[in-house]
Design an enzyme around this catalytic site. Structure first.
Site, short mmCIF file in Angstrom:
data_model
loop_
_atom_site.label_atom_id
_atom_site.label_comp_id
_atom_site.label_asym_id
_atom_site.label_seq_id
_atom_site.Cartn_x
_atom_site.Cartn_y
_atom_site.Cartn_z
CB THR A 95 7.80 79.38 16.10
OG1 THR A 95 9.75 78.36 16.69
CG2 THR A 95 8.48 79.57 14.80
CE LYS A 170 10.91 77.98 13.70
NZ LYS A 170 11.74 76.09 14.26
CE LYS A 238 3.56 77.96 17.50
NZ LYS A 238 4.68 78.46 17.35
P1 NAP Z 1 5.81 73.13 24.75
O1 NAP Z 1 6.21 71.84 25.18
O2 NAP Z 1 4.68 72.76 24.33
O3 NAP Z 1 7.10 74.02 25.91
C1 NAP Z 1 6.05 75.32 25.86
C2 NAP Z 1 5.90 75.56 27.44
O4 NAP Z 1 5.92 77.00 27.39
C3 NAP Z 1 5.37 74.73 28.24
O5 NAP Z 1 6.62 73.79 29.16
C4 NAP Z 1 4.88 75.40 28.42
O6 NAP Z 1 3.71 75.61 30.02
C5 NAP Z 1 5.00 76.60 29.08
N1 NAP Z 1 4.35 77.85 29.06
C6 NAP Z 1 2.90 78.44 27.76
N2 NAP Z 1 2.31 79.50 28.11
C7 NAP Z 1 3.38 79.77 29.71
C8 NAP Z 1 2.85 80.95 30.39
N3 NAP Z 1 2.23 81.86 29.57
N4 NAP Z 1 3.80 80.42 31.43
C9 NAP Z 1 4.41 80.02 31.79
N5 NAP Z 1 5.40 79.43 30.56
C10 NAP Z 1 4.01 78.99 29.23
O7 NAP Z 1 6.75 73.56 23.07
P2 NAP Z 1 8.15 73.11 22.45
O8 NAP Z 1 8.20 72.00 21.78
O9 NAP Z 1 8.97 73.04 23.47
O10 NAP Z 1 7.47 74.45 21.24
C11 NAP Z 1 8.79 75.69 21.94
C12 NAP Z 1 8.35 76.96 21.21
O11 NAP Z 1 9.42 76.16 20.11
C13 NAP Z 1 7.28 77.11 20.05
O12 NAP Z 1 6.79 78.39 19.76
C14 NAP Z 1 7.29 75.96 19.05
O13 NAP Z 1 6.68 76.01 18.17
C15 NAP Z 1 9.09 76.19 18.92
N6 NAP Z 1 10.08 75.52 18.37
C16 NAP Z 1 9.55 74.03 18.61
C17 NAP Z 1 10.92 72.92 18.56
C18 NAP Z 1 10.66 71.66 18.25
O14 NAP Z 1 11.28 70.69 17.91
N7 NAP Z 1 9.75 71.26 19.73
C19 NAP Z 1 11.93 73.27 17.27
C20 NAP Z 1 12.41 74.60 16.76
C21 NAP Z 1 11.07 75.66 17.96
P3 NAP Z 1 3.66 74.13 30.00
O15 NAP Z 1 4.20 72.97 31.07
O16 NAP Z 1 2.02 74.09 31.06
O17 NAP Z 1 2.24 73.77 28.85
#
Ligand code: NAP
Length: 291
Positions: A95, A170, A238
């Protein structure tokens, strides 16, 4: 298909797992390598940089945290664009902002590489169960190429228009969720104070006119005092900021979204950034509002 996947967090872990289960060849990269262990045990190949992932795959899906993470993954010295080739198609499912989606697409055009913005909705449960909704911006022909892979974790894939339209859709989704989350917090607080049985409230309300996904996903977690993410508070802050910034550009006032942004920022500043968005009830239950 040879598929690359970058970002193996709450959402990416499950989404990549579905792609692998469907029989595609999967190449993975994540900032923290250990988060790839499960997928590698199941047959995915770990690669050391996004560039190597781009070189190995035809389609690369990214779902990282913030716009700055996307910039690192795409534009870095060892980033995706550095490994792009004639068959590359990159889909960013993070997102993020519509303007960054357009920037990525412009860079893709320069390199003759397809880029789509395709953020998702449906939460951690939707990702686990492979029934996310995917909101797509970019060329329909590129979406067509990726559709069988996206279908492994999605129940609904909708094309909204040109580059950036997926991110706008979104933002629209998050405006609605702002309302349902604040509604959930206030109704749970009212019900608890009126000494109503919360389990019956969640079940009954969920089958009536006020039914919604925030209630279904997070009502039971609040009852169980489970504030693990789900969907991180920090990510919702965010997303609400993106929605407000975009609405300002369109000269729109969104007072409810502004209130949600203010309350979620307050929650983050009180130390709950890494909890799930259901932790919003703490503003009431921990006495912030009720003295
Ligand atoms: P998350 O658990 O923090 O996952 C993000 C992943 O991306 C982490 O594993 C992180 O690595 C990795 N990452 C960040 N920067 C990176 C880089 N430069 N190189 C390689 N890997 C990198 O978050 P999430 O809940 O999965 O959400 C991810 C995205 O989807 C966000 O933008 C969120 O707003 C959106 N979203 C989330 C949901 C939900 O319900 N969770 C639903 C819809 C959309 P690390 O393991 O080192 O932290």
């Amino acid at each position: 298909m040879k598929v690359g996947f970058i970002g193996l967090g709450v959402m990416g872990q499950s989404m990549a797992g579905h792609i692998l289960e469907a029989g595609h060849e999967l190449f993975v990269f994540n900032r923290t390598k250990s988060k790839a262990n499960n997928l590698v045990e199941q047959g995915a190949t770990w690669l050391d940089t996004p560039k190597e992932v781009a070189e190995a795959a035809e389609l690369v899906i990214t779902i990282v945290g913030y716009p700055k993470d996307i910039e690192e993954v795409y534009y870095g010295e060892s980033g995706l664009f550095a490994g792009a080739h004639s068959k590359s198609l990159f889909i960013d499912m993070t997102t993020s902002t519509p303007s960054l989606a357009v920037q990525l697409a412009d860079k893709g055009k320069e390199l003759n590489v397809g880029v789509l913005d395709a953020p998702v909705t449906g939460g951690d449960v939707g990702a686990r169960e492979g029934r996310l909704a995917v909101l797509v911006g970019g060329h329909e022909a590129d979406l067509k190429k990726a559709k069988t892979v996206i279908d492994t974790f999605a129940a609904n894939v909708t094309h909204f228009g040109e580059h950036g339209a997926g991110q706008h859709a979104k933002a629209v989704n998050q405006i609605m969720v702002a309302g349902t989350m604040l509604g959930l917090a206030e109704m749970m607080t009212y019900a608890k104070t009126a000494e109503l049985p919360l389990d019956k409230i969640v079940k009954t309300i969920g089958s009536g006119a006020a039914s919604n996904r925030s209630l279904d996903n997070y009502g039971p977690r609040i009852i169980q005092d489970d504030y693990t993410p789900g969907f991180f508070v920090k990510h919702f802050v965010k997303d609400l900021k993106i929605a407000l910034d975009e609405s300002k550009k369109m000269e729109l006032e969104l007072p409810m979204t502004e209130l949600a942004h203010k309350l979620y920022t307050q929650l983050a500043e009180a130390g709950h950034s890494d909890e799930g968005t259901q932790a919003i009830v703490k503003l009431w239950w921990d006495g912030e509002f009720n003295g």
